[in-house]
Design an enzyme around this catalytic site. Sequence first.
Site, PDB file in Angstrom:
ATOM      1  N   SER A 143     -32.881 -17.300  88.021  1.00 31.64           N
ATOM      2  CA  SER A 143     -33.588 -17.690  89.069  1.00 31.64           C
ATOM      3  C   SER A 143     -34.761 -18.591  88.719  1.00 31.64           C
ATOM      4  O   SER A 143     -35.247 -18.410  87.662  1.00 31.64           O
ATOM      5  CB  SER A 143     -34.054 -16.491  89.937  1.00 31.64           C
ATOM      6  OG  SER A 143     -34.723 -16.812  90.894  1.00 31.64           O
ATOM      7  N   TYR A 157     -38.862  -8.804  89.981  1.00 34.28           N
ATOM      8  CA  TYR A 157     -37.593  -9.415  89.908  1.00 34.28           C
ATOM      9  C   TYR A 157     -37.764 -10.628  89.167  1.00 34.28           C
ATOM     10  O   TYR A 157     -36.977 -11.057  88.172  1.00 34.28           O
ATOM     11  CB  TYR A 157     -37.167  -9.740  91.339  1.00 34.28           C
ATOM     12  CG  TYR A 157     -35.918 -10.760  91.645  1.00 34.28           C
ATOM     13  CD1 TYR A 157     -34.832 -10.324  91.412  1.00 34.28           C
ATOM     14  CD2 TYR A 157     -36.253 -12.127  91.688  1.00 34.28           C
ATOM     15  CE1 TYR A 157     -33.660 -11.278  91.833  1.00 34.28           C
ATOM     16  CE2 TYR A 157     -35.193 -13.099  91.911  1.00 34.28           C
ATOM     17  CZ  TYR A 157     -34.084 -12.547  91.867  1.00 34.28           C
ATOM     18  OH  TYR A 157     -33.009 -13.390  92.327  1.00 34.28           O
TER      19      TYR A 157
HETATM   20  P1  NDP Z   1     -25.952 -11.697  97.779  1.00 37.59           P
HETATM   21  O1  NDP Z   1     -27.092 -10.524  98.033  1.00 37.59           O
HETATM   22  O2  NDP Z   1     -25.330 -12.450  98.828  1.00 37.59           O
HETATM   23  O3  NDP Z   1     -24.931 -10.895  96.805  1.00 37.59           O
HETATM   24  C1  NDP Z   1     -25.229 -10.214  95.708  1.00 37.59           C
HETATM   25  C2  NDP Z   1     -23.918  -9.525  95.033  1.00 37.59           C
HETATM   26  O4  NDP Z   1     -24.414  -8.758  93.919  1.00 37.59           O
HETATM   27  C3  NDP Z   1     -23.129  -8.722  95.957  1.00 37.59           C
HETATM   28  O5  NDP Z   1     -21.719  -9.246  95.804  1.00 37.59           O
HETATM   29  C4  NDP Z   1     -23.070  -7.404  95.468  1.00 37.59           C
HETATM   30  O6  NDP Z   1     -21.957  -6.768  95.804  1.00 37.59           O
HETATM   31  C5  NDP Z   1     -23.391  -7.474  94.125  1.00 37.59           C
HETATM   32  N1  NDP Z   1     -24.241  -6.585  93.521  1.00 37.59           N
HETATM   33  C6  NDP Z   1     -25.317  -5.952  93.852  1.00 37.59           C
HETATM   34  N2  NDP Z   1     -26.078  -4.975  93.137  1.00 37.59           N
HETATM   35  C7  NDP Z   1     -24.702  -4.582  92.372  1.00 37.59           C
HETATM   36  C8  NDP Z   1     -24.376  -3.720  91.495  1.00 37.59           C
HETATM   37  N3  NDP Z   1     -25.397  -2.591  91.044  1.00 37.59           N
HETATM   38  N4  NDP Z   1     -23.272  -3.580  90.866  1.00 37.59           N
HETATM   39  C9  NDP Z   1     -22.377  -4.701  91.205  1.00 37.59           C
HETATM   40  N5  NDP Z   1     -22.668  -5.672  92.012  1.00 37.59           N
HETATM   41  C10 NDP Z   1     -23.882  -5.458  92.609  1.00 37.59           C
HETATM   42  O7  NDP Z   1     -26.996 -12.633  96.721  1.00 37.59           O
HETATM   43  P2  NDP Z   1     -26.672 -13.953  96.133  1.00 37.59           P
HETATM   44  O8  NDP Z   1     -25.372 -14.278  96.274  1.00 37.59           O
HETATM   45  O9  NDP Z   1     -27.697 -14.864  96.906  1.00 37.59           O
HETATM   46  O10 NDP Z   1     -27.136 -13.746  94.497  1.00 37.59           O
HETATM   47  C11 NDP Z   1     -26.242 -13.949  93.476  1.00 37.59           C
HETATM   48  C12 NDP Z   1     -27.274 -14.065  92.342  1.00 37.59           C
HETATM   49  O11 NDP Z   1     -27.993 -15.192  92.537  1.00 37.59           O
HETATM   50  C13 NDP Z   1     -28.090 -13.036  91.922  1.00 37.59           C
HETATM   51  O12 NDP Z   1     -28.120 -12.608  90.664  1.00 37.59           O
HETATM   52  C14 NDP Z   1     -29.380 -13.314  92.648  1.00 37.59           C
HETATM   53  O13 NDP Z   1     -30.520 -12.769  91.933  1.00 37.59           O
HETATM   54  C15 NDP Z   1     -29.326 -14.847  92.092  1.00 37.59           C
HETATM   55  N6  NDP Z   1     -30.234 -15.609  92.941  1.00 37.59           N
HETATM   56  C16 NDP Z   1     -30.078 -15.739  94.091  1.00 37.59           C
HETATM   57  C17 NDP Z   1     -31.092 -16.736  94.888  1.00 37.59           C
HETATM   58  C18 NDP Z   1     -31.021 -16.797  96.275  1.00 37.59           C
HETATM   59  O14 NDP Z   1     -31.856 -17.463  96.993  1.00 37.59           O
HETATM   60  N7  NDP Z   1     -29.839 -16.474  97.318  1.00 37.59           N
HETATM   61  C19 NDP Z   1     -31.981 -17.577  94.321  1.00 37.59           C
HETATM   62  C20 NDP Z   1     -31.925 -17.387  92.916  1.00 37.59           C
HETATM   63  C21 NDP Z   1     -31.236 -16.330  92.265  1.00 37.59           C
HETATM   64  P3  NDP Z   1     -21.452  -5.916  97.055  1.00 37.59           P
HETATM   65  O15 NDP Z   1     -21.552  -6.910  98.346  1.00 37.59           O
HETATM   66  O16 NDP Z   1     -20.025  -5.651  96.667  1.00 37.59           O
HETATM   67  O17 NDP Z   1     -22.631  -4.944  97.229  1.00 37.59           O
END
Ligand code: NDP
Length: 245
Positions: A143, A157
């Site tokens: 990130s 984070y």
């Molecule tokens: P979302 O909240 O939309 O999706 C998060 C995903 O992570 C979901 O599919 C969820 O699964 C999964 N997840 C969470 N915890 C677990 C776990 N313990 N085991 C397995 N799967 C897990 O977030 P984003 O798509 O936005 O984020 C994706 C990545 O991008 C992350 O690493 C985030 O930190 C990073 N990021 C996001 C930004 C943003 O602004 N959105 C900015 C910078 C980085 P389920 O739905 O099945 O629970």
Amino acid sequence: MTSPSSAPRVTLVTGGGRGIGAAICRRLAREGHAVVVGFRSDATAAESIVAEISDGGGRALAVRVDVTDPASLDAFVAAGERLGPITGVVANAGAATAVGTLADNDPAAIRADLDVNLFGVIATVRAALARMDAGGAVVTISSAAATLGSPGSYVHYAAAKAGVEAFTVGLSKEVATRGIRVNAVAPGTIWTEFHQDPERPAKVAPTVPMGRAGEPDEIAGAVAWLLSDDASYATGAVLRVAGGL
Ligand code: NDP
């Protein structure tokens, strides 16, 4: 030179059911990868991505995985091998449940976030690497927070994501002679359900040099490139895709 695209590519994506992960799965499928769509809780979302990919003529499988649990990760990788030998992994799953100043955030919630965002990435890559051969590629999702620090929102984070970047650089050197590349993508603020305040991407837009938050597809393209042969000499890179932040 080993060419990953000359053989079928099978790529694991954690958190693949929604948000950035779903965009990554769709994009990789379009580029010919068989995709293992990892989900933790939202099976319906993951199954709908699989159906979309299958309808488009691709191959995909939804597999439940908790990235904080090494046994669950081993089972995830083994299930993914039903599509063929694993050639790539995208450690995408992440969460920020503790939001606020450090003083206001509960230590147990901070620890849980570190578990998902740092240990989860390390354990995901460790499990996948055990089954990957030369020509394989790893992408971690960091990130812009790793270098901006996210004061007032989630400094813990940001620290976890900085850890992901250090892990990516170190591991890239550790496995380079195995013919495996390891890179990171560092997104800026992206329109997904990640944010406790759903309007946060709009609110931060004025602070972004490009004047807007990003879309999941704009991250997926960077991930697809790092997994492709076009990136054959890229390893240990952190590719920032953050609108100028
Ligand atoms: P979302 O909240 O939309 O999706 C998060 C995903 O992570 C979901 O599919 C969820 O699964 C999964 N997840 C969470 N915890 C677990 C776990 N313990 N085991 C397995 N799967 C897990 O977030 P984003 O798509 O936005 O984020 C994706 C990545 O991008 C992350 O690493 C985030 O930190 C990073 N990021 C996001 C930004 C943003 O602004 N959105 C900015 C910078 C980085 P389920 O739905 O099945 O629970």
